[in-house]
Write a protein that holds these residues in place. Structure first.
Motif, PDB file in Angstrom:
ATOM      1  N   ALA A 134       3.728   2.373  -4.607  1.00  0.00           N
ATOM      2  CA  ALA A 134       3.750   1.335  -3.577  1.00  0.00           C
ATOM      3  C   ALA A 134       4.331   1.931  -2.291  1.00  0.00           C
ATOM      4  O   ALA A 134       5.226   2.761  -2.330  1.00  0.00           O
ATOM      5  N   GLY A 135       3.816   1.526  -1.171  1.00  0.00           N
ATOM      6  CA  GLY A 135       4.234   2.089   0.114  1.00  0.00           C
ATOM      7  C   GLY A 135       3.081   2.771   0.803  1.00  0.00           C
ATOM      8  O   GLY A 135       3.037   2.855   2.030  1.00  0.00           O
ATOM      9  N   GLY A 136       2.139   3.295   0.005  1.00  0.00           N
ATOM     10  CA  GLY A 136       0.932   3.877   0.577  1.00  0.00           C
ATOM     11  C   GLY A 136       1.122   5.249   1.169  1.00  0.00           C
ATOM     12  O   GLY A 136       2.231   5.782   1.242  1.00  0.00           O
ATOM     13  N   PHE A 137       0.012   5.830   1.592  1.00  0.00           N
ATOM     14  CA  PHE A 137       0.019   7.211   2.056  1.00  0.00           C
ATOM     15  C   PHE A 137       0.497   7.383   3.501  1.00  0.00           C
ATOM     16  O   PHE A 137       0.482   8.499   4.016  1.00  0.00           O
ATOM     17  N   ASP A 138       0.901   6.314   4.138  1.00  0.00           N
ATOM     18  CA  ASP A 138       1.450   6.427   5.484  1.00  0.00           C
ATOM     19  C   ASP A 138       2.907   5.978   5.512  1.00  0.00           C
ATOM     20  O   ASP A 138       3.388   5.445   6.513  1.00  0.00           O
ATOM     21  N   ASP A 139       3.620   6.206   4.406  1.00  0.00           N
ATOM     22  CA  ASP A 139       5.001   5.716   4.291  1.00  0.00           C
ATOM     23  C   ASP A 139       6.020   6.602   4.994  1.00  0.00           C
ATOM     24  O   ASP A 139       7.206   6.335   4.973  1.00  0.00           O
ATOM     25  N   LYS A 140       5.558   7.698   5.620  1.00  0.00           N
ATOM     26  CA  LYS A 140       6.435   8.657   6.306  1.00  0.00           C
ATOM     27  C   LYS A 140       7.430   9.291   5.350  1.00  0.00           C
ATOM     28  O   LYS A 140       8.483   9.790   5.755  1.00  0.00           O
ATOM     29  N   SER A 141       7.088   9.292   4.061  1.00  0.00           N
ATOM     30  CA  SER A 141       7.998   9.795   3.035  1.00  0.00           C
ATOM     31  C   SER A 141       7.196  10.470   1.928  1.00  0.00           C
ATOM     32  O   SER A 141       6.224  11.174   2.210  1.00  0.00           O
ATOM     33  N   PHE A 142       7.567  10.236   0.655  1.00  0.00           N
ATOM     34  CA  PHE A 142       7.029  11.043  -0.433  1.00  0.00           C
ATOM     35  C   PHE A 142       5.538  10.823  -0.679  1.00  0.00           C
ATOM     36  O   PHE A 142       4.801  11.764  -0.990  1.00  0.00           O
ATOM     37  N   ASN A 143       5.036   9.590  -0.542  1.00  0.00           N
ATOM     38  CA  ASN A 143       3.595   9.372  -0.693  1.00  0.00           C
ATOM     39  C   ASN A 143       2.816  10.147   0.367  1.00  0.00           C
ATOM     40  O   ASN A 143       1.807  10.798   0.068  1.00  0.00           O
ATOM     41  N   GLN A 144       3.288  10.075   1.597  1.00  0.00           N
ATOM     42  CA  GLN A 144       2.601  10.765   2.698  1.00  0.00           C
ATOM     43  C   GLN A 144       2.626  12.271   2.513  1.00  0.00           C
ATOM     44  O   GLN A 144       1.615  12.953   2.727  1.00  0.00           O
TER      45      GLN A 144
ATOM     46  N   GLY B 250      14.761   5.736  -0.627  1.00  0.00           N
ATOM     47  CA  GLY B 250      13.687   4.984  -1.257  1.00  0.00           C
ATOM     48  C   GLY B 250      12.516   4.727  -0.338  1.00  0.00           C
ATOM     49  O   GLY B 250      12.158   3.576  -0.089  1.00  0.00           O
ATOM     50  N   GLY B 251      11.900   5.791   0.174  1.00  0.00           N
ATOM     51  CA  GLY B 251      10.701   5.610   0.966  1.00  0.00           C
ATOM     52  C   GLY B 251      10.911   4.702   2.163  1.00  0.00           C
ATOM     53  O   GLY B 251      11.884   4.842   2.918  1.00  0.00           O
ATOM     54  N   PRO B 252      10.031   3.710   2.348  1.00  0.00           N
ATOM     55  CA  PRO B 252      10.037   2.900   3.580  1.00  0.00           C
ATOM     56  C   PRO B 252      11.246   1.998   3.771  1.00  0.00           C
ATOM     57  O   PRO B 252      11.347   1.343   4.811  1.00  0.00           O
ATOM     58  N   ILE B 253      12.179   1.933   2.814  1.00  0.00           N
ATOM     59  CA  ILE B 253      13.344   1.068   3.032  1.00  0.00           C
ATOM     60  C   ILE B 253      14.150   1.512   4.253  1.00  0.00           C
ATOM     61  O   ILE B 253      14.890   0.713   4.833  1.00  0.00           O
ATOM     62  N   PHE B 254      13.979   2.764   4.666  1.00  0.00           N
ATOM     63  CA  PHE B 254      14.735   3.235   5.831  1.00  0.00           C
ATOM     64  C   PHE B 254      14.331   2.488   7.101  1.00  0.00           C
ATOM     65  O   PHE B 254      15.113   2.396   8.049  1.00  0.00           O
ATOM     66  N   LEU B 255      13.103   1.949   7.114  1.00  0.00           N
ATOM     67  CA  LEU B 255      12.650   1.233   8.303  1.00  0.00           C
ATOM     68  C   LEU B 255      13.491  -0.008   8.564  1.00  0.00           C
ATOM     69  O   LEU B 255      13.767  -0.361   9.717  1.00  0.00           O
TER      70      LEU B 255
END
Length: 368
Positions: free
Chosen positions: A51-61, A250-255
């Motif tokens: 979850a978060g997708g490939f544009d998450d600016k993190s591990f998926n990306q 945790g990925g996008p939680i930083f936003l």
């Protein structure tokens, strides 16, 4: 310095479910005079995101970028599928099997159960999983011979980031929180808190580290890996306790942490995870003291390239400080704001961790 090994109980497996979004595939033509190109022409690499997708600016990306880099080099077109929730994992993986994928890379701990189940059911397909050792039986062995774990010992890098955060802090308070209490999350929090403790020991200070207790393995979590009110509340809680450096893991939680920082009007810095957020989230680059890096892009590219050249190897890849699989980013815009001796101190710490004179251990560290 030796930090005692602590034990923790790993709980929670991914739920199985349905629904998949599938893309079409095209392959490059084989050549008769190049064995590797011929092998690659029949090679179809695929990836399932968390979850978060490939544009998450993190591990998926980062995983997606590594897959894309290797696919371009091999002249093949990959299939990539994004998961929107845990109910997508099993069906997404299975649908890639049905489409004839040669290698399926799954991104993140959450996909462990789906990956192991599919690998056991489809021994002719190779799998790689990022951030998990594929050992659901907890017996120290990968559960299927066709899965290559891509894992990272991030505790030492997080230790360095914790030391840096303590060295920078003006309030004497720093804090962290995570998405979910998984080893791939808590390993950052262990290292960060221990790095703060080491800074205090070496400098006679009393910088407080909030949000995670290493000894009891308890702390603050949002319950997921999406930006939202839970992450915002955790960040705000740390800010209210006077923290001026935040580490959301945790990925996008930083936003959401960025939102809390901007709303506070205070001079608060952030430590990123996985990618150098100064580069991947340039809009907010002025907030990033440093980032704790994982070599996800490079490792995925290497694994996919090897598989495309018919040399898949299921031996786990473990990223460490020694092999540059983990590290910390530069201070970028904070170079003039941190103590002048801090970079040299971090270089010495890195050397000490590598040569064994400084021992950094986490109960979540991968087996090596």
């Amino acid at each position: 310095m030796t930090i005692s090994t602590r034990k923790t109980v790993l709980s929670g497996l991914a739920m199985f479910g349905t629904v998949a979004m599938l893309a079409a595939c095209a392959q490059a033509p084989a050549t008769t005079d190049d064995t590797n190109s011929a092998a690659a022409s029949d090679f179809l690499p695929c990836m399932v995101s968390d979850a978060g997708g490939f544009d998450d600016k993190s591990f998926n990306q980062l995983g997606f970028e590594g897959l894309s880099e290797a696919a371009d080099a091999l002249s093949v077109k990959p299939i990539t599928v994004e998961s929107t929730s845990e109910t997508d994992y099993q069906s997404n993986v299975q649908n890639l099997v049905v489409q004839g994928c040669s290698l399926i890379v799954t991104v993140g701990f959450n996909l462990a159960a789906a990956t192991v189940e599919s690998a056991l059911a489809n021994p002719e397909v190779n799998f790689a999983i990022i951030d998990n050792d594929a050992d659901l039986n907890f017996d120290g062995k990968v559960d299927a011979p066709n899965i290559k774990p891509i894992i990272f010992d991030t505790a030492p890098a997080a230790f360095m980031a914790g030391y840096a955060a303590a060295g920078y802090s003006k309030t004497g308070v720093v804090g962290t929180y995570g998405g979910m209490q998984f080893p791939t999350v808590t390993i950052f929090m262990d290292g960060f808190a221990d790095g703060v403790a080491y800074y205090n020991e070496q400098n006679g200070t009393d910088v407080k580290s909030l949000g995670w207790d290493v000894a009891s393995q308890t702390g603050s979590f949002t319950g997921g890996f999406a930006a939202g009110v839970e992450s915002l509340a955790n960040a705000q809680g740390l800010i209210d306790q006077n923290a001026d450096v935040l580490l959301p893991v945790g990925g996008p939680i930083f936003l959401s942490a960025i939102e809390a920082i901007k709303s506070s009007g205070k001079d608060i810095a952030m430590v990123g995870v996985d990618a150098d957020l100064y580069e991947t989230d340039a809009t907010n680059k002025s907030l990033f003291l440093t980032s704790i890096l994982k070599g996800i892009k490079v490792s995925v590219s290497d694994v996919v390239t090897g598989a495309g050249e018919d040399s898949f190897d299921a031996t786990p890849y473990v990223g460490t400080l020694d092999n540059d699989g983990v590290g910390i980013a530069s201070f970028h815009d904070f170079e003039s704001k941190v103590p002048s001796t801090l970079s040299d101190e971090l270089d010495a710490i890195k050397a000490g961790i590598i040569d064994g004179s400084i021992t950094v251990e986490s109960p979540s560290s991968p087996k090596q």
